[in-house]
Write a protein that holds these residues in place. Structure first.
Motif, PDB file in Angstrom:
ATOM      1  N   ARG A  68       0.830  -1.210   0.000  1.00 11.32           N
ATOM      2  CA  ARG A  68       0.000   0.000   0.000  1.00 11.32           C
ATOM      3  C   ARG A  68       0.864   1.260   0.000  1.00 11.32           C
ATOM      4  O   ARG A  68       0.427   2.312  -0.417  1.00 11.32           O
ATOM      5  N   GLY A  69       2.046   1.145   0.520  1.00 13.79           N
ATOM      6  CA  GLY A  69       2.981   2.265   0.626  1.00 13.79           C
ATOM      7  C   GLY A  69       4.089   1.875   1.581  1.00 13.79           C
ATOM      8  O   GLY A  69       4.139   0.730   2.057  1.00 13.79           O
ATOM      9  N   TYR A 105       1.432  -2.539   4.466  1.00 16.94           N
ATOM     10  CA  TYR A 105       2.469  -1.543   4.212  1.00 16.94           C
ATOM     11  C   TYR A 105       3.853  -2.151   4.439  1.00 16.94           C
ATOM     12  O   TYR A 105       4.024  -3.006   5.308  1.00 16.94           O
TER      13      TYR A 105
END
Length: 179
Positions: A68-69, A105
């Motif tokens: 997601r990041g 993440y």
């Protein structure tokens, strides 16, 4: 920001993470993934601009090829070397890793100079070296990911509290000056 070595230091299944949150009284926090944990040693600069070795924790969601990041987690003020994220300290490493990586993440958490493998004095509130440690861990992680055929996520988030809030703001300023 050059990586020196990477070592697997642990991993937890999704079910184990749920139990960990439950045990800590955080029953309403859910996760989506198990996590794999690594200690990355890398080169950075100390307050005197000398090259020194630092370390940090990398938490990767299990069975994910994209993220997601990136969340760069800067821990709060600590006085014990064992409180470093890569030592899997519960509050400075393991719980943030479980939360962020457990939600998809890629999480990186610098130990700071004076913690983890670093033999340097801790540079408490020295903005330039705190920022450098954070940014160099991000760069070293990006290099390791590329070497292992993994793509770097588009979004990078900085997060921290107490001393980690200061480190996050200093890192943001450095990233704005030289992205």
């Amino acid at each position: 920001g050059e990586p020196i070595s990477i070592e697997r230091v642990g991993g937890y299944s999704h079910l184990t993470l749920r139990a960990l949150f439950w045990w800590q009284g955080l029953r309403k926090i859910s996760t989506e993934h198990g996590i794999d944990l690594y200690r990355l040693e890398y080169w950075t600069l100390d307050p005197k601009e000398r090259m020194v070795v630092a370390s940090g924790l990398i938490a990767i969601p299990k069975n994910r090829t994209s993220f997601r990041g990136v969340v760069s987690w800067q821990h709060g003020t600590a006085s014990l070397r064992s409180a470093a994220p890569s030592s899997l300290d519960a509050f400075n490493g393991l719980l943030p890793a479980a939360f962020f990586a457990g939600h998809g993440y890629l999480m990186v958490a610098p130990d700071y100079l004076g913690f983890g493998v670093s033999e340097e004095p801790h540079s408490y509130y020295h903005s330039a070296s705190m920022a450098r440690v954070v940014v160099d861990l991000l760069q070293a992680t990006k290099t390791v990911m590329a070497q292992n055929g993994m793509s770097w996520p588009r979004h990078v988030f900085l997060s921290g509290f107490s001393q980690g809030g200061h480190a996050s703001l200093a890192a943001q300023r450095l990233l704005e000056r030289s992205p």
